[in-house]
Scaffold this motif. Structure first.
Motif, short mmCIF file in Angstrom:
data_model
loop_
_atom_site.label_atom_id
_atom_site.label_comp_id
_atom_site.label_asym_id
_atom_site.label_seq_id
_atom_site.Cartn_x
_atom_site.Cartn_y
_atom_site.Cartn_z
N ASP A 11 -0.77 1.79 5.22
CA ASP A 11 -1.09 3.06 5.91
C ASP A 11 0.31 3.62 6.66
O ASP A 11 1.27 2.75 6.76
CB ASP A 11 -2.10 3.11 6.72
CG ASP A 11 -2.11 2.34 8.24
OD1 ASP A 11 -0.91 1.98 8.48
OD2 ASP A 11 -3.11 2.11 8.80
N ARG A 12 0.07 4.88 7.24
CA ARG A 12 1.33 5.64 7.95
C ARG A 12 1.95 4.25 9.03
O ARG A 12 3.15 4.52 9.35
CB ARG A 12 0.78 6.72 8.87
CG ARG A 12 1.76 7.85 8.92
CD ARG A 12 0.81 9.06 9.23
NE ARG A 12 0.18 9.68 8.24
CZ ARG A 12 0.49 10.54 7.38
NH1 ARG A 12 1.67 10.80 7.34
NH2 ARG A 12 -0.43 10.89 6.46
N ASP A 13 1.25 3.75 9.60
CA ASP A 13 1.52 2.69 10.66
C ASP A 13 2.15 1.31 10.14
O ASP A 13 2.57 0.53 10.81
CB ASP A 13 0.87 2.42 11.63
CG ASP A 13 0.27 3.72 12.21
OD1 ASP A 13 1.13 4.62 12.72
OD2 ASP A 13 -0.81 3.97 12.56
N GLU A 58 2.01 8.75 -6.80
CA GLU A 58 3.11 9.81 -6.67
C GLU A 58 2.77 10.56 -5.34
O GLU A 58 3.47 10.74 -4.58
CB GLU A 58 3.38 10.65 -7.91
CG GLU A 58 4.40 10.44 -8.70
CD GLU A 58 4.61 11.36 -9.96
OE1 GLU A 58 4.56 10.68 -11.12
OE2 GLU A 58 4.61 12.57 -9.85
N ASP A 59 1.51 10.95 -5.29
CA ASP A 59 1.03 11.95 -4.14
C ASP A 59 0.91 10.80 -2.76
O ASP A 59 1.03 11.20 -1.61
CB ASP A 59 -0.30 12.51 -4.28
CG ASP A 59 -0.11 13.46 -5.44
OD1 ASP A 59 1.26 13.77 -5.79
OD2 ASP A 59 -1.12 14.14 -5.77
N ASP A 60 0.72 9.65 -2.87
CA ASP A 60 0.52 8.88 -1.77
C ASP A 60 1.32 7.54 -1.78
O ASP A 60 0.88 6.51 -2.50
CB ASP A 60 -1.04 8.42 -1.72
CG ASP A 60 -1.51 7.67 -0.36
OD1 ASP A 60 -0.48 7.18 0.19
OD2 ASP A 60 -2.86 7.43 -0.27
N PRO A 61 2.43 7.52 -1.09
CA PRO A 61 3.05 6.28 -1.07
C PRO A 61 2.42 5.07 -0.65
O PRO A 61 2.99 4.12 -0.95
CB PRO A 61 4.47 6.62 -0.22
CG PRO A 61 3.94 7.66 0.57
CD PRO A 61 3.02 8.52 -0.15
N TYR A 62 1.47 5.21 0.10
CA TYR A 62 0.79 4.18 0.91
C TYR A 62 -0.30 3.35 -0.29
O TYR A 62 -0.39 2.24 -0.46
CB TYR A 62 0.08 4.50 2.17
CG TYR A 62 0.80 5.20 2.96
CD1 TYR A 62 1.88 4.61 3.62
CD2 TYR A 62 0.84 6.56 3.32
CE1 TYR A 62 2.80 5.21 4.58
CE2 TYR A 62 1.57 7.18 3.96
CZ TYR A 62 2.58 6.53 4.68
OH TYR A 62 3.64 7.13 5.38
N LEU A 63 -0.55 4.32 -1.36
CA LEU A 63 -1.40 3.57 -2.35
C LEU A 63 -0.56 3.13 -3.59
O LEU A 63 -0.94 2.11 -3.92
CB LEU A 63 -2.18 4.89 -2.87
CG LEU A 63 -3.36 4.53 -4.16
CD1 LEU A 63 -3.96 3.43 -4.17
CD2 LEU A 63 -3.92 5.82 -4.68
N LEU A 64 0.64 3.63 -3.66
CA LEU A 64 1.77 3.21 -4.36
C LEU A 64 2.05 1.82 -3.96
O LEU A 64 2.00 0.76 -5.05
CB LEU A 64 2.99 4.27 -4.41
CG LEU A 64 4.15 3.53 -5.37
CD1 LEU A 64 3.79 3.32 -6.75
CD2 LEU A 64 5.25 4.36 -5.14
N GLU A 65 2.00 1.42 -2.81
CA GLU A 65 2.04 0.13 -2.30
C GLU A 65 1.12 -0.91 -2.83
O GLU A 65 1.59 -1.96 -2.98
CB GLU A 65 2.28 -0.16 -0.57
CG GLU A 65 3.30 0.76 -0.13
CD GLU A 65 4.52 0.04 0.02
OE1 GLU A 65 4.60 -1.07 -0.36
OE2 GLU A 65 5.35 0.74 0.84
#
Ligand code: NAD
Length: 363
Positions: free
Chosen positions: A122-124, A334-341
């Motif tokens: 997530d963001r953090d 592509e839209d969500d770098p956290y999901l990409l992780e």
């Protein structure tokens, strides 16, 4: 998209990857859902609950794997399941590939696109699809510790909350992250006197701000830890050093300083445990004694409360599942770098550096 949910086949696994409510949400988004008969039974969801929201219940896992565009599960696919995965299919589940070369090779060979719950961030920089299971294990820890403390189980025979005129149990929680915070709150709620130890002053400040009236905090120096452990009725181990085995914080020598029949609950056992005398146990045979001290070291604690765990995991996975189904994995990542992780394997390629390093495979 056709979303498929097979029944979990790993021993002692009672959770399910898709709740009827999540299935209903996916269907409301225009997707179709197929569920293997009996998939939800271990978590208390009969097949009819899935049918009621418009999902199709099919007889075999083979049919789920053969038809679905996206497979949603809980545990890593077992060998027999991996044989059924196919190119272009999306797999969304816990994978834990780093210690599992056989699974990694099978996923690479299958051509599947595999997104692992445990590496979505997530963001953090936290791990939102692991946190719900830490919350469950944390809340469960004082409950199982209280049971361990009972005389018939070899414990000290101390009641967590005491009674008027008799002091409550003294509980020390080592590690004040997700597990430790929930454990401390429940232990305090049961009426115990609780101290949380952590190495991070920033974390101790947050805990003190939020929970000063419920429990105390302490800096986890070796000296204070030894002093508090010696006086404790229950010690809950909840430390995590990311990517490393848990440090051994309570040594065997320290057991001799403890009260006979005190309880050690090692939640960090899935990372090797933070007590020197810990070894993994099962729900069938959860506790054992070393030097008069009772140990509870179940490595998959959330399994004991499969229904709550399924619901908690489902709440956390649903937004990602809907994004994957609505947009396809490529656009969603592509839209969500956290999901990409979370992307670990795609079309025969490994896409996680940590896994590649552990298994010596090019990424
Ligand atoms: P977390 O990262 O949220 O918290 C870990 C805390 O430990 C952090 O606050 C960190 O500062 C602290 N810490 C690190 N080293 C320390 C030390 N030497 N002394 C004191 N504190 C220290 O992690 P979490 O989500 O709370 O998970 C804790 C452990 O529980 C992990 O090993 C996790 O895998 C495990 N876990 C086990 C189960 C189970 O079923 N047994 C279930 C869920 C999680």
């Amino acid at each position: 998209m056709l979303i498929g949910c097979p029944r979990e086949i790993k021993p002692q696994e009672y959770r399910v990857g898709l709740t009827p409510r999540a299935a209903g949400e996916a269907i409301a988004h225009g997707h179709s859902v197929i569920v293997e008969a009996g998939a939800g039974a271990g978590s208390g969801f009969p097949d009819d609950d899935y049918r009621a929201v418009g999902a199709e219940v099919v007889a075999t896992a083979g049919e789920v794997f053969a038809r679905a565009d996206l497979i949603v599960k809980v545990k890593e696919p077992q060998a027999v399941e991996r044989k059924m995965l196919r190119e272009g299919q999306i797999l969304f589940t816990y994978l834990h590939l780093a210690p599992d070369p056989a699974q990694t090779q099978d996923l690479l060979a299958s051509g599947v696109t595999a997104i692992a719950y445990e590496t979505v961030t997530d963001r953090d920089g936290r791990l939102p699809l692991l946190a719900p299971m830490s919350e469950v294990a944390g809340k469960l820890a004082p409950q199982v510790g209280a049971w361990t403390l009972q005389k018939a189980n070899g414990g000290r025979g101390v009641l967590m909350g005491g009674v008027p005129g008799v002091r409550p149990a003294n509980v020390v929680v080592i590690g004040g992250g997700v597990v430790g915070t929930q454990a401390a709150r429940v232990a305090a709620g049961m009426g115990a006197e609780v101290t949380v130890l952590d190495m991070s002053l920033a974390r101790l400040r947050q805990l003190d701000d939020a929970f000063r009236t419920e429990f105390r905090t302490g800096f986890a120096s070796a000296g204070l830890t030894a002093e508090l452990v010696a006086g404790a009725d229950m010690v809950i181990g909840a430390v995590l050093v990311p990517g490393a085995a848990a440090p051994k914080i309570v040594t065997r020598a320290m057991l001799a300083t403890m009260k006979p029949g005190a309880a050690l609950v090692d939640v960090a056992i899935d990372q090797g445990g933070c007590f020197e005398t810990s070894r993994p146990t099962t729900h069938e045979d959860p506790i054992y004694e070393v030097d008069g001290i009772m140990h509870y070291c179940v490595a998959n604690m959330p399994g004991a409360v499969a229904r709550t765990s399924t619901l908690a995991l489902g709440n956390a996975t649903l937004p990602f599942l809907l994004a994957l189904a609505d947009k396809g994995w490529r656009q969603a990542c592509e839209d969500d770098p956290y999901l990409l992780e979370g992307l670990n394997v795609h079309a025969g390629h490994l896409t996680q550096y940590a896994v590649g390093e552990a298994l010596e495979i090019d990424v």
